[in-house]
Design an enzyme around this catalytic site. Structure first.
Site, PDB file in Angstrom:
ATOM      1  N   PRO A  39       0.822  -1.225   0.000  1.00  0.00           N
ATOM      2  CA  PRO A  39       0.000   0.000   0.000  1.00  0.00           C
ATOM      3  C   PRO A  39       0.850   1.266   0.000  1.00  0.00           C
ATOM      4  CG  PRO A  39      -0.660  -1.492   1.769  1.00  0.00           C
ATOM      5  CD  PRO A  39       0.576  -2.062   1.162  1.00  0.00           C
ATOM      6  N   THR A  40       0.367   2.271  -0.714  1.00  0.00           N
ATOM      7  CA  THR A  40       1.037   3.563  -0.748  1.00  0.00           C
ATOM      8  C   THR A  40       1.067   4.160   0.655  1.00  0.00           C
ATOM      9  OG1 THR A  40       0.187   3.888  -2.957  1.00  0.00           O
ATOM     10  CG2 THR A  40       0.993   5.841  -1.833  1.00  0.00           C
ATOM     11  N   GLY A  41       2.227   4.620   1.067  1.00  0.00           N
ATOM     12  CA  GLY A  41       2.318   5.273   2.362  1.00  0.00           C
ATOM     13  C   GLY A  41       2.506   4.298   3.500  1.00  0.00           C
ATOM     14  N   CYS A  42       2.709   3.028   3.151  1.00  0.00           N
ATOM     15  CA  CYS A  42       2.893   2.011   4.165  1.00  0.00           C
ATOM     16  C   CYS A  42       4.383   1.737   4.273  1.00  0.00           C
ATOM     17  CB  CYS A  42       2.145   0.756   3.754  1.00  0.00           C
ATOM     18  SG  CYS A  42       2.070  -0.470   5.030  1.00  0.00           S
ATOM     19  N   VAL A  43       5.007   2.198   5.354  1.00  0.00           N
ATOM     20  CA  VAL A  43       6.469   2.067   5.442  1.00  0.00           C
ATOM     21  C   VAL A  43       6.906   0.859   6.247  1.00  0.00           C
ATOM     22  CG1 VAL A  43       7.197   4.404   4.935  1.00  0.00           C
ATOM     23  CG2 VAL A  43       6.330   3.856   7.209  1.00  0.00           C
TER      24      VAL A  43
END
Lengths: 102, 134, 110
Positions: free
Chosen positions: C106-110
């Site tokens: 997911p985008t923004g999932c670090v």
């Protein structure tokens, strides 16, 4: 000599379309690709400039790029011909030279 | 941390450059930080919201469906500049219908897009704490 | 990197996410879960199919906050909370479930 002018920038961002038109002599054509296809839309800011230039030059617009941008064929200025990639290649061979107004 | 007003200003067409996609990704990431986020589309940026984009022919990813997820990310204020629309012969009907669901009103759907005049946009810009430009 | 399932090799990125999401099938998901000592139950599949549908519609994998809220709306409040989702996917509901669903991280999932 005949020349194919390529315009790939939005007429709102850069003056490429205007310059291409001003440099297009008789027997030349203008092909709009990528963001340049926004110049082919009717009743927009640059439509009159294009329509006037159509008296002198043939205008083409790349279909794949209009589809990507959600520009319906009905919105394209009457008389501008839609070509696909194969048509692009054909135009490239038909004219003596290609001038790309990047 | 006090909530700040963040606004993303989009002024580029979607596929000719990478700005539009980058901006969208940053908006989605930024939405996780629970700030007061809004997004503005002006100049060629309004083209990003045009519906009916089909990118199979150009071999690029069509990221336009992702704008419809902004409501889920609680990005509910999307301002579109009227003058930019007019110059491009675009009307609200040419844009995607973007909505958000109001949980407090039994998930009632509400419009996210608001057409604004340049004067209104100027005032909204002035109210922001942070402006991010793409 | 790659993952072997039923004699076929599928390309993944360095974190084990499937490179081409159209190649996905349930056996791949099971195999990925097996490698992480997890067993997929109907509760897991519910979330996995939800994620695939979400991706199909919006072309992104939702952030965990968005996933939690959306699951709550679709499957009920008892499932739309992080406790329930973390029990199903202890490595992080968005990260781990997206992997099993064949989606990118997911985008923004670090």
């Amino acid at each position: 000599m005949s020349m194919l002018h390529l315009v790939n920038k939005s007429p709102f961002e850069k003056n490429s379309l205007k310059v291409a038109i001003s440099c297009a002599l008789n027997k030349s054509a203008i092909l709009m690709i990528e963001d340049g296809v926004y110049g082919a839309v009717s009743d927009a800011k640059h439509s009159d400039m294009v329509k006037t230039a159509m008296n002198k030059s043939d205008f083409y617009v790349l279909k794949e790029d209009t589809q990507a941008r959600g520009i319906d064929e009905s919105k394209i200025i009457d008389g501008i011909q839609l070509v696909d990639y194969a048509g692009f290649v054909e135009l490239s061979t038909k004219y003596d030279k290609i001038q790309s107004w990047v | 941390m006090a909530t700040k007003k963040f606004m993303y200003v989009n002024r580029k067409a979607p596929y000719g450059t990478v700005y539009a996609l980058e901006s969208l990704e940053v908006v989605l990431i930024g939405a996780a930080f629970e700030q007061d986020v809004s997004v503005a589309f002006m100049d060629d940026g309004v083209y990003q919201l045009v519906k009916g984009q089909k990118t199979d022919g150009i071999g690029m990813k069509n990221f336009s469906p992702t704008y419809a997820a902004l409501g889920d990310y609680e990005v509910t204020k999307i301002y579109v500049d009227k003058d930019s629309m007019k110059e491009r012969n675009l009307s609200l009907d040419d844009l995607q219908h973007l909505v958000w669901e109001d949980e407090d009103e039994d998930y009632a759907e509400k419009n996210s897009i608001k057409l604004v005049s340049r004067d209104e946009l100027a005032k909204i810009l002035d109210e922001q704490d942070v402006l991010l430009n793409f | 990197m790659a993952i072997e399932v039923n004699g076929t090799s599928y390309e993944t990125d360095e974190e084990g996410y499937l490179t081409d999401l159209s190649q996905w099938n349930k056996d791949i998901a099971n195999k990925m879960a097996e490698a992480e000592d997890a067993e997929l139950t109907s509760n897991h599949w519910e979330v996995i199919s939800f994620l695939r549908e979400y991706y199909e519609e919006y072309q992104i994998a939702p952030a965990v906050r968005v996933l939690t809220k959306a699951i709550g709306k679709k499957l009920g409040k008892d499932k739309g909370n992080s406790k329930y989702l973390y029990e199903l996917f202890p490595y992080g509901p968005a990260k781990q479930a997206c992997k099993y669903a064949g989606l990118p991280k997911p985008t923004g999932c670090v």
